[in-house]
Design a protein around this motif. Structure first.
Motif, mmCIF file in Angstrom:
data_model
loop_
_atom_site.group_PDB
_atom_site.id
_atom_site.type_symbol
_atom_site.label_atom_id
_atom_site.label_comp_id
_atom_site.label_asym_id
_atom_site.label_seq_id
_atom_site.Cartn_x
_atom_site.Cartn_y
_atom_site.Cartn_z
ATOM 1 N N VAL A 114 0.849 -1.184 0.000
ATOM 2 C CA VAL A 114 0.000 0.000 0.000
ATOM 3 C C VAL A 114 0.891 1.242 0.000
ATOM 4 C CG1 VAL A 114 -1.569 1.308 1.490
ATOM 5 C CG2 VAL A 114 -1.979 -1.119 1.070
ATOM 6 N N LEU A 115 0.650 2.127 -0.938
ATOM 7 C CA LEU A 115 1.411 3.380 -1.016
ATOM 8 C C LEU A 115 0.874 4.369 0.020
ATOM 9 C CD1 LEU A 115 1.641 3.736 -4.913
ATOM 10 C CD2 LEU A 115 3.548 3.336 -3.327
ATOM 11 N N PRO A 116 1.681 5.387 0.387
ATOM 12 C CA PRO A 116 1.234 6.362 1.392
ATOM 13 C C PRO A 116 -0.097 7.024 1.029
ATOM 14 C CG PRO A 116 3.574 6.639 0.957
ATOM 15 C CD PRO A 116 3.077 5.620 -0.030
ATOM 16 N N ASN A 117 -0.345 7.271 -0.253
ATOM 17 C CA ASN A 117 -1.596 7.942 -0.630
ATOM 18 C C ASN A 117 -2.827 7.043 -0.453
ATOM 19 O OD1 ASN A 117 -1.226 6.243 -2.798
ATOM 20 N ND2 ASN A 117 -1.792 7.773 -4.349
ATOM 21 N N VAL A 118 -2.586 5.765 -0.139
ATOM 22 C CA VAL A 118 -3.700 4.869 0.200
ATOM 23 C C VAL A 118 -3.688 4.578 1.702
ATOM 24 C CG1 VAL A 118 -4.720 2.580 -0.208
ATOM 25 C CG2 VAL A 118 -3.636 3.823 -2.105
ATOM 26 N N ARG A 119 -2.496 4.465 2.261
ATOM 27 C CA ARG A 119 -2.374 4.133 3.692
ATOM 28 C C ARG A 119 -3.056 5.207 4.546
ATOM 29 N NH1 ARG A 119 1.588 5.193 7.743
ATOM 30 N NH2 ARG A 119 1.612 3.574 9.366
ATOM 31 N N ASN A 120 -2.860 6.478 4.215
ATOM 32 C CA ASN A 120 -3.429 7.543 5.038
ATOM 33 C C ASN A 120 -4.962 7.528 5.041
ATOM 34 O OD1 ASN A 120 -0.856 8.234 5.783
ATOM 35 N ND2 ASN A 120 -0.620 9.739 4.134
ATOM 36 N N PRO A 121 -5.622 7.478 3.894
ATOM 37 C CA PRO A 121 -7.093 7.322 3.921
ATOM 38 C C PRO A 121 -7.545 6.031 4.609
ATOM 39 C CG PRO A 121 -6.308 7.714 1.658
ATOM 40 C CD PRO A 121 -5.100 7.689 2.532
ATOM 41 N N LEU A 122 -6.699 4.980 4.507
ATOM 42 C CA LEU A 122 -7.067 3.709 5.145
ATOM 43 C C LEU A 122 -7.078 3.870 6.665
ATOM 44 C CD1 LEU A 122 -7.717 0.692 4.646
ATOM 45 C CD2 LEU A 122 -5.255 0.235 4.842
ATOM 46 N N ILE A 123 -6.092 4.599 7.205
ATOM 47 C CA ILE A 123 -6.061 4.858 8.655
ATOM 48 C C ILE A 123 -7.314 5.648 9.066
ATOM 49 C CG2 ILE A 123 -4.852 6.145 10.485
ATOM 50 C CD1 ILE A 123 -2.211 5.435 9.033
ATOM 51 N N ASP A 124 -7.642 6.687 8.299
ATOM 52 C CA ASP A 124 -8.854 7.476 8.584
ATOM 53 C C ASP A 124 -10.093 6.592 8.597
ATOM 54 O OD1 ASP A 124 -7.424 9.767 8.733
ATOM 55 O OD2 ASP A 124 -7.913 10.477 6.702
ATOM 56 N N TYR A 125 -10.235 5.786 7.551
ATOM 57 C CA TYR A 125 -11.403 4.913 7.424
ATOM 58 C C TYR A 125 -11.496 3.984 8.623
ATOM 59 C CZ TYR A 125 -14.276 1.013 5.774
ATOM 60 O OH TYR A 125 -15.226 0.038 5.658
ATOM 61 N N ASN A 126 -10.362 3.357 8.944
ATOM 62 C CA ASN A 126 -10.313 2.350 10.007
ATOM 63 C C ASN A 126 -10.662 2.986 11.359
ATOM 64 O OD1 ASN A 126 -9.688 -0.476 10.271
ATOM 65 N ND2 ASN A 126 -7.920 0.110 11.523
ATOM 66 N N ASP A 127 -10.098 4.189 11.600
ATOM 67 C CA ASP A 127 -10.341 4.879 12.876
ATOM 68 C C ASP A 127 -11.813 5.227 13.046
ATOM 69 O OD1 ASP A 127 -7.709 4.698 13.509
ATOM 70 O OD2 ASP A 127 -7.208 6.795 13.082
ATOM 71 N N ASN A 128 -12.503 5.414 11.934
ATOM 72 C CA ASN A 128 -13.906 5.803 12.008
ATOM 73 C C ASN A 128 -14.871 4.616 12.009
ATOM 74 O OD1 ASN A 128 -13.872 8.702 12.183
ATOM 75 N ND2 ASN A 128 -12.922 8.646 10.152
ATOM 76 N N CYS A 129 -14.325 3.406 11.912
ATOM 77 C CA CYS A 129 -15.195 2.218 11.967
ATOM 78 C C CYS A 129 -15.523 1.911 13.429
ATOM 79 C CB CYS A 129 -14.474 1.004 11.376
ATOM 80 S SG CYS A 129 -14.422 0.985 9.581
ATOM 81 N N GLN A 130 -16.765 1.504 13.652
ATOM 82 C CA GLN A 130 -17.149 1.107 15.000
ATOM 83 C C GLN A 130 -16.301 -0.080 15.457
ATOM 84 O OE1 GLN A 130 -21.333 0.511 15.050
ATOM 85 N NE2 GLN A 130 -21.521 0.983 17.258
ATOM 86 N N LYS A 131 -16.081 -0.996 14.517
ATOM 87 C CA LYS A 131 -15.259 -2.176 14.808
ATOM 88 C C LYS A 131 -14.187 -2.233 13.717
ATOM 89 C CE LYS A 131 -16.060 -7.078 15.826
ATOM 90 N NZ LYS A 131 -16.996 -8.206 15.618
#
Lengths: 298, 298
Positions: A37-54
């Motif tokens: 995963v490149l940084p331009n995908v990793r950063n949105p992935l962290i955001d997405y993951n942090d906002n998931c209930q689980k």
């Protein structure tokens, strides 16, 4: 556009050998790297993951599924939800959504989950397809991609190519695609012979694409002319090999299809050790060893 | 002896991918690694060098020629003196002395020096040869190596194979070896077609052997039978492909010749993506990317 065929190969097989220094992090499943995963995908992935209930992912110096995501169906589901969200957000790389599921192979050689084809470059997932070299005598059939195709419109292509749908054999895929793309009946398509693979690791605007193409040679009878059927192709030409070489060096081909054709020219004694200065480098790079799991079941 | 063809490939392509941890040090010339030296060669090399009035080598974490060794002829001469000394000392790996000079390629793609063939594994020098797949219909001609050969006596082999002498083309080498090893006239041998390379990195009792074989396919007419000529071969057999597979898995072949034959079976649709579980790993390992310079002039 290109000075030589090694440049053509390097234009597609462009991901660095050795250390990449692109800030990418591996996706790890059962101890094996299955993507990057490149940084331009990793950063949105962290955001997405942090906002998931689980949260489904564990993101450190690498990316893993959380322990609760422990089955084919659960992995498939959490990746689907992620990609559906990103698509709804208008993520550029998902504009070419295909509605086609690609297997993601794991250590066993069996798929550990499936995911939307257009999303595989975001995870740098290794993908697999078939490419057919159709030839009549010493000439090669070449396709002109439809000008309305999402990817590489109007460029030259192999007579037939396609992804391998889940649970199809490569030979079945060839016969199916021969019909759909070029109106080639199974009586002819059934003569296609697997002649190896071409593998490379490319990088596009969509992300990281380690790819393996099963290559097939198909003799086309003199009295048969392939014709477009499903709209993927505008025209077919029967080219002599000098024109094939010229158009490849002139950058008129979809990059990975040029590699399949160079492999054809190597296997058929058109490019040789005695007439091609970069022969060894070309042939070894056409068969790049990719570190990702691949299909091992037959 | 082998469970599958991937094991056969790994039995020859056995030098580790990635870090080797074997204590080897690189030989560097003009900024490129041209070989590697194991500790059991490095130590005698230090002794030899220390005892020279004018030491030819600079031995640190790597091995280089001293600045005064600055030409093709000087490099050739100092390596010759070293190997002559070691041979006179009775070094085991030089028992098979051939009196045949192999080129050592440098950054330019031209030879930077030449050295005795039997000594190349001591320096881990990349070497190049031709291997011919002779076939009649769907059967393959297989050679039985002479029981008096220095290396791999009595094992099965490709119909014709040989090293490429300095300034011969690969096609000329094929025609010459076809005559010398199998009494095949140039009228037949001239039809041999280059169909790629097989490359691997093997380790033997003699040392490190990164090798590239230019592979040729040669149709043998039904009414022609190859016969031994120079004593390298005891017998030729025309084998069906089931017997070829069986003898390979039974470890009856010289290891690198088994790889050339597996490549033949891949290119001719005998081993395929649909019948060989390790297809991708096999095909990519048959074309290992070697980091050493190779011949670039045609």
């Amino acid at each position: 556009m290109f000075d030589n065929f090694l440049q053509v190969v390097a234009h597609c097989d462009k991901y660095p050998y050795g250390t990449a220094n692109d800030g990418s992090v591996p996706i790890v499943l059962n101890g094996r790297v299955i993507g990057n995963v490149l940084p331009n995908v990793r950063n949105p992935l962290i955001d997405y993951n942090d906002n998931c209930q689980k949260p489904p992912f564990r993101i450190t110096h690498q990316i893993e599924f959380q322990p609760w995501v422990d089955s084919f169906d659960k992995r498939t589901q959490v990746v689907k939800e992620l990609m559906d969200t990103w698509r709804a957000d208008g993520m550029q790389s998902l504009k070419g959504w295909r509605n086609e599921l690609y297997p993601v192979y794991g250590v066993s050689g069996e798929p550990d989950f499936v995911m939307e084809r257009a999303a595989t470059p975001l995870f740098g997932i290794s993908t697999f397809g078939v490419h057919v070299n159709g030839y009549t005598g010493d000439k090669l059939w070449v396709a002109r991609r439809s000008k309305s195709k999402q990817t590489w419109p109007g460029l030259l292509d192999n007579i037939v190519a396609g992804g391998i749908s889940y649970q199809y054999s490569t030979q079945e895929t060839v016969v199916k695609e021969c019909d759909e793309e070029a109106s080639i009946p199974s009586s002819i398509a059934g003569r296609a012979k697997n002649a190896g693979i071409v593998s490379y690791y490319t990088v596009t605007e969509f992300g990281l694409q380690p790819e393996t193409q099963y290559v097939f040679d198909l003799p086309i009878p003199e009295d048969f002319t392939p014709t477009p059927k499903d709209g993927e192709v505008d025209e077919f030409y029967l080219m002599d090999m000098e024109e094939v070489k010229k158009t490849i060096l002139n950058n008129e081909w979809k990059p990975n299809c040029a590699l399949v054709t160079i492999d054809f020219m190597v296997r058929h004694g058109i490019l040789t050790a005695d007439n091609e200065p970069d022969f060894i480098d070309i042939v070894s790079r056409l068969h790049r060893r990719l570190e990702f799991p691949n299909p091992r079941k037959v």
